[in-house]
Design a protein around this motif. Structure first.
Motif, PDB file in Angstrom:
ATOM      1  N   GLN A 198      -1.269   7.747   3.649  1.00  0.00           N
ATOM      2  CA  GLN A 198       0.202   8.149   4.482  1.00  0.00           C
ATOM      3  C   GLN A 198       0.858   6.867   4.087  1.00  0.00           C
ATOM      4  O   GLN A 198       2.247   6.824   4.109  1.00  0.00           O
ATOM      5  CB  GLN A 198      -0.030   8.123   6.148  1.00  0.00           C
ATOM      6  CG  GLN A 198       1.122   8.474   6.739  1.00  0.00           C
ATOM      7  CD  GLN A 198       2.070   9.729   6.383  1.00  0.00           C
ATOM      8  OE1 GLN A 198       1.417  10.921   5.817  1.00  0.00           O
ATOM      9  NE2 GLN A 198       3.098   9.603   5.951  1.00  0.00           N
ATOM     10  N   ALA A 199       0.386   5.627   4.155  1.00  0.00           N
ATOM     11  CA  ALA A 199       1.222   4.225   3.799  1.00  0.00           C
ATOM     12  C   ALA A 199       1.814   4.501   2.548  1.00  0.00           C
ATOM     13  O   ALA A 199       3.170   4.093   2.314  1.00  0.00           O
ATOM     14  CB  ALA A 199       0.317   3.147   3.868  1.00  0.00           C
ATOM     15  N   GLU A 200       1.171   5.123   1.570  1.00  0.00           N
ATOM     16  CA  GLU A 200       2.037   5.348   0.193  1.00  0.00           C
ATOM     17  C   GLU A 200       3.038   6.377   0.295  1.00  0.00           C
ATOM     18  O   GLU A 200       4.039   5.721   0.001  1.00  0.00           O
ATOM     19  CB  GLU A 200       0.698   5.596  -0.817  1.00  0.00           C
ATOM     20  CG  GLU A 200       1.224   5.865  -2.137  1.00  0.00           C
ATOM     21  CD  GLU A 200       0.279   6.369  -3.218  1.00  0.00           C
ATOM     22  OE1 GLU A 200       0.505   5.980  -4.334  1.00  0.00           O
ATOM     23  OE2 GLU A 200      -0.789   6.956  -2.765  1.00  0.00           O
ATOM     24  N   ALA A 201       2.809   7.243   0.985  1.00  0.00           N
ATOM     25  CA  ALA A 201       3.952   8.055   1.305  1.00  0.00           C
ATOM     26  C   ALA A 201       5.061   7.641   1.897  1.00  0.00           C
ATOM     27  O   ALA A 201       6.342   7.857   1.560  1.00  0.00           O
ATOM     28  CB  ALA A 201       3.440   9.418   1.870  1.00  0.00           C
ATOM     29  N   ASP A 202       4.816   6.807   2.948  1.00  0.00           N
ATOM     30  CA  ASP A 202       5.830   6.160   3.785  1.00  0.00           C
ATOM     31  C   ASP A 202       6.527   5.346   2.849  1.00  0.00           C
ATOM     32  O   ASP A 202       7.840   5.002   2.897  1.00  0.00           O
ATOM     33  CB  ASP A 202       5.337   5.374   4.832  1.00  0.00           C
ATOM     34  CG  ASP A 202       4.623   6.281   5.994  1.00  0.00           C
ATOM     35  OD1 ASP A 202       5.033   7.320   6.186  1.00  0.00           O
ATOM     36  OD2 ASP A 202       3.783   5.921   6.736  1.00  0.00           O
ATOM     37  N   PHE A 203       6.049   4.100   2.183  1.00  0.00           N
ATOM     38  CA  PHE A 203       6.735   3.457   1.348  1.00  0.00           C
ATOM     39  C   PHE A 203       7.635   4.035   0.239  1.00  0.00           C
ATOM     40  O   PHE A 203       8.603   3.642  -0.392  1.00  0.00           O
ATOM     41  CB  PHE A 203       5.771   2.389   0.497  1.00  0.00           C
ATOM     42  CG  PHE A 203       5.126   1.345   1.530  1.00  0.00           C
ATOM     43  CD1 PHE A 203       6.152   0.747   2.466  1.00  0.00           C
ATOM     44  CD2 PHE A 203       3.895   1.066   1.731  1.00  0.00           C
ATOM     45  CE1 PHE A 203       5.703  -0.144   3.453  1.00  0.00           C
ATOM     46  CE2 PHE A 203       3.349   0.298   2.624  1.00  0.00           C
ATOM     47  CZ  PHE A 203       4.295  -0.461   3.556  1.00  0.00           C
ATOM     48  N   SER A 204       6.981   5.204  -0.342  1.00  0.00           N
ATOM     49  CA  SER A 204       7.830   5.940  -1.332  1.00  0.00           C
ATOM     50  C   SER A 204       9.051   6.665  -0.785  1.00  0.00           C
ATOM     51  O   SER A 204       9.935   6.434  -1.464  1.00  0.00           O
ATOM     52  CB  SER A 204       6.885   7.118  -1.886  1.00  0.00           C
ATOM     53  OG  SER A 204       5.775   6.699  -2.784  1.00  0.00           O
ATOM     54  N   TYR A 213      -5.146  -2.286  -9.438  1.00  0.00           N
ATOM     55  CA  TYR A 213      -4.552  -3.775  -9.862  1.00  0.00           C
ATOM     56  C   TYR A 213      -3.433  -3.578 -10.600  1.00  0.00           C
ATOM     57  O   TYR A 213      -2.551  -4.451 -10.225  1.00  0.00           O
ATOM     58  CB  TYR A 213      -5.887  -4.486 -10.151  1.00  0.00           C
ATOM     59  CG  TYR A 213      -6.793  -4.640  -9.255  1.00  0.00           C
ATOM     60  CD1 TYR A 213      -6.592  -5.286  -7.912  1.00  0.00           C
ATOM     61  CD2 TYR A 213      -8.236  -4.121  -9.878  1.00  0.00           C
ATOM     62  CE1 TYR A 213      -7.703  -5.373  -7.040  1.00  0.00           C
ATOM     63  CE2 TYR A 213      -9.016  -4.402  -8.859  1.00  0.00           C
ATOM     64  CZ  TYR A 213      -8.881  -4.891  -7.523  1.00  0.00           C
ATOM     65  OH  TYR A 213     -10.271  -5.066  -6.534  1.00  0.00           O
ATOM     66  N   PRO A 214      -3.350  -2.740 -11.669  1.00  0.00           N
ATOM     67  CA  PRO A 214      -1.955  -2.823 -12.409  1.00  0.00           C
ATOM     68  C   PRO A 214      -0.801  -2.310 -11.538  1.00  0.00           C
ATOM     69  O   PRO A 214       0.281  -2.837 -11.811  1.00  0.00           O
ATOM     70  CB  PRO A 214      -2.543  -1.751 -13.633  1.00  0.00           C
ATOM     71  CG  PRO A 214      -4.124  -1.651 -13.802  1.00  0.00           C
ATOM     72  CD  PRO A 214      -4.303  -1.913 -12.096  1.00  0.00           C
ATOM     73  N   GLN A 215      -0.982  -1.324 -10.770  1.00  0.00           N
ATOM     74  CA  GLN A 215       0.055  -0.788  -9.986  1.00  0.00           C
ATOM     75  C   GLN A 215       0.456  -2.070  -8.911  1.00  0.00           C
ATOM     76  O   GLN A 215       1.389  -2.340  -8.766  1.00  0.00           O
ATOM     77  CB  GLN A 215      -0.118   0.361  -9.140  1.00  0.00           C
ATOM     78  CG  GLN A 215       0.740   0.977  -8.294  1.00  0.00           C
ATOM     79  CD  GLN A 215       0.635   2.303  -7.886  1.00  0.00           C
ATOM     80  OE1 GLN A 215      -0.869   2.723  -7.738  1.00  0.00           O
ATOM     81  NE2 GLN A 215       1.205   3.013  -7.124  1.00  0.00           N
ATOM     82  N   ALA A 216      -0.535  -2.692  -8.328  1.00  0.00           N
ATOM     83  CA  ALA A 216      -0.080  -3.825  -7.517  1.00  0.00           C
ATOM     84  C   ALA A 216       0.506  -4.902  -8.255  1.00  0.00           C
ATOM     85  O   ALA A 216       1.652  -5.476  -7.663  1.00  0.00           O
ATOM     86  CB  ALA A 216      -1.368  -4.309  -6.774  1.00  0.00           C
ATOM     87  N   ALA A 221      -1.299  -1.334  -2.849  1.00  0.00           N
ATOM     88  CA  ALA A 221      -2.085  -1.070  -4.125  1.00  0.00           C
ATOM     89  C   ALA A 221      -3.156  -1.984  -4.237  1.00  0.00           C
ATOM     90  O   ALA A 221      -4.395  -1.654  -4.554  1.00  0.00           O
ATOM     91  CB  ALA A 221      -1.005  -1.095  -5.225  1.00  0.00           C
ATOM     92  N   LEU A 222      -3.036  -3.165  -3.843  1.00  0.00           N
ATOM     93  CA  LEU A 222      -3.991  -4.176  -3.953  1.00  0.00           C
ATOM     94  C   LEU A 222      -5.336  -3.866  -3.056  1.00  0.00           C
ATOM     95  O   LEU A 222      -6.571  -4.116  -3.504  1.00  0.00           O
ATOM     96  CB  LEU A 222      -3.513  -5.746  -3.626  1.00  0.00           C
ATOM     97  CG  LEU A 222      -4.695  -6.932  -3.915  1.00  0.00           C
ATOM     98  CD1 LEU A 222      -4.832  -7.040  -5.297  1.00  0.00           C
ATOM     99  CD2 LEU A 222      -3.930  -7.973  -3.453  1.00  0.00           C
ATOM    100  N   GLN A 223      -4.966  -3.348  -1.816  1.00  0.00           N
ATOM    101  CA  GLN A 223      -5.976  -2.854  -0.984  1.00  0.00           C
ATOM    102  C   GLN A 223      -7.005  -1.863  -1.651  1.00  0.00           C
ATOM    103  O   GLN A 223      -8.161  -1.608  -1.232  1.00  0.00           O
ATOM    104  CB  GLN A 223      -5.504  -2.437   0.398  1.00  0.00           C
ATOM    105  CG  GLN A 223      -4.882  -3.661   1.250  1.00  0.00           C
ATOM    106  CD  GLN A 223      -6.083  -4.667   1.822  1.00  0.00           C
ATOM    107  OE1 GLN A 223      -6.343  -5.562   1.342  1.00  0.00           O
ATOM    108  NE2 GLN A 223      -6.610  -4.149   2.770  1.00  0.00           N
ATOM    109  N   ARG A 224      -5.999  -0.999  -2.197  1.00  0.00           N
ATOM    110  CA  ARG A 224      -6.770   0.341  -2.816  1.00  0.00           C
ATOM    111  C   ARG A 224      -7.399   0.124  -4.239  1.00  0.00           C
ATOM    112  O   ARG A 224      -7.839   0.673  -5.005  1.00  0.00           O
ATOM    113  CB  ARG A 224      -5.840   1.285  -2.871  1.00  0.00           C
ATOM    114  CG  ARG A 224      -5.038   1.484  -1.550  1.00  0.00           C
ATOM    115  CD  ARG A 224      -4.160   2.651  -1.676  1.00  0.00           C
ATOM    116  NE  ARG A 224      -4.699   4.375  -1.656  1.00  0.00           N
ATOM    117  CZ  ARG A 224      -4.032   5.278  -1.776  1.00  0.00           C
ATOM    118  NH1 ARG A 224      -2.674   5.249  -2.238  1.00  0.00           N
ATOM    119  NH2 ARG A 224      -4.587   6.446  -1.753  1.00  0.00           N
TER     120      ARG A 224
END
Length: 284
Positions: free
Chosen positions: A163-169, A202-205, A196-199
């Motif tokens: 959900q955090a990913e959806a929120d930031f998007s 790493y490349p996305q972070a 992304a780092l928490q998940r």
């Protein structure tokens, strides 16, 4: 006639004295009138509390006078709560903020959500406030951020990463605007990178954090978490470079550059201690 003239002067003097001793308070007005409310705010806040330190006891007295004159001015309760919030006395502050919200949710509901998110870390309460205010003011903002930004922080901190990913998007979409060319706030990019780092993406972070630093090169947390992303990928040298950059930035006084940064720690905020510990682990 000669005797009556001194008597007349005495009566006149008494009349004037009596007139001068009349109460100087303004006559009560209509508290439902915005114009009347504005005159009271100008009297007790603009020309009163706002001319002294919020740490002075007189600040609260000015607010109390305003509330006594008109108990339905939401701003009075928020202003009375503000010093308490900055001093960390949330138990006394939040009933006042709740009163402000009850009187004017359109104005103060998102502000309460911000306080819950950043100051008290009541993420469930903050999410509830931002969901409610989003219905009142779709696409509104608080403290220069969209409601989706704060929802993203809340979900990031509670481990609801999807959900955090959806929120930031959504936050980035709103900032981009209809043209898609709007500038994205560096802290949106920072928190998207930290997510992304928490998940362990790493490349996305790395991509998000590099964009953050492109907008704000001295961002301490941006440099620190980018160093962690590089190190997780076995890239020790760039990791060390960004830890050094984070340390220099903190020593020079750079911070997240957010409102109220001196009164509350934002999620993921670091100090020089964390950077020093990371450098020690790398043998520096």
């Amino acid at each position: 006639m000669g005797k009556s003239w001194p008597l007349f002067l005495s009566l006149l003097a008494l009349a004037r004295l009596g007139h001068c001793q009349q109460p100087t308070q303004a006559a009560p007005g209509d508290c439902s009138s915005k114009a009347y409310q504005d005159t009271l705010v100008a009297r007790y806040l603009d020309r009163g509390a706002h001319r002294i330190s919020y740490l002075s006891p007189r600040w609260g007295l000015y607010c109390d006078s305003l509330i006594a004159a008109c108990p339905n001015i939401a701003y009075a309760y928020q202003q009375k709560a503000m010093p308490l919030i900055k001093c960390g006395d949330y138990a006394k502050a939040f009933p006042l903020i709740d009163k402000a919200v009850a009187l004017d949710a359109n104005k103060w509901l998102a502000y309460r959500g911000f306080l819950k998110c950043i100051f008290t870390k009541d993420y469930a309460g903050a999410l509830a406030d931002f969901r409610r205010v989003a219905k009142l003011k779709p696409n509104g903002r608080e403290m220069d951020h969209t409601y989706a930004f704060f929802a993203g922080l809340c979900n990031l901190e509670t481990g609801n990463y999807k959900q955090a990913e959806a929120d930031f998007s959504e936050d980035m979409r709103l900032q981009s605007g209809t043209s898609g060319q709007g500038e994205i706030h560096f802290n949106t990019l920072f928190y998207a990178g930290r997510l992304a780092l928490q998940r362990q993406q790493y490349p996305q972070a790395q991509a998000y954090l590099e964009r953050c630093l492109k907008a704000y090169a001295q961002h301490p947390e941006g440099n620190y978490y980018l160093a962690l992303a590089y190190r997780a990928q076995g890239q020790e040298e760039p990791a060390r470079q960004h830890l050094d950059a984070a340390q220099r930035a903190l020593i020079s006084g750079y911070r997240l550059n957010e409102d109220n940064i001196f009164y509350a720690n934002y999620p993921g905020q670091i100090t020089e201690f964390e950077v020093t510990q990371a450098l020690r682990k790398m043998g520096k």
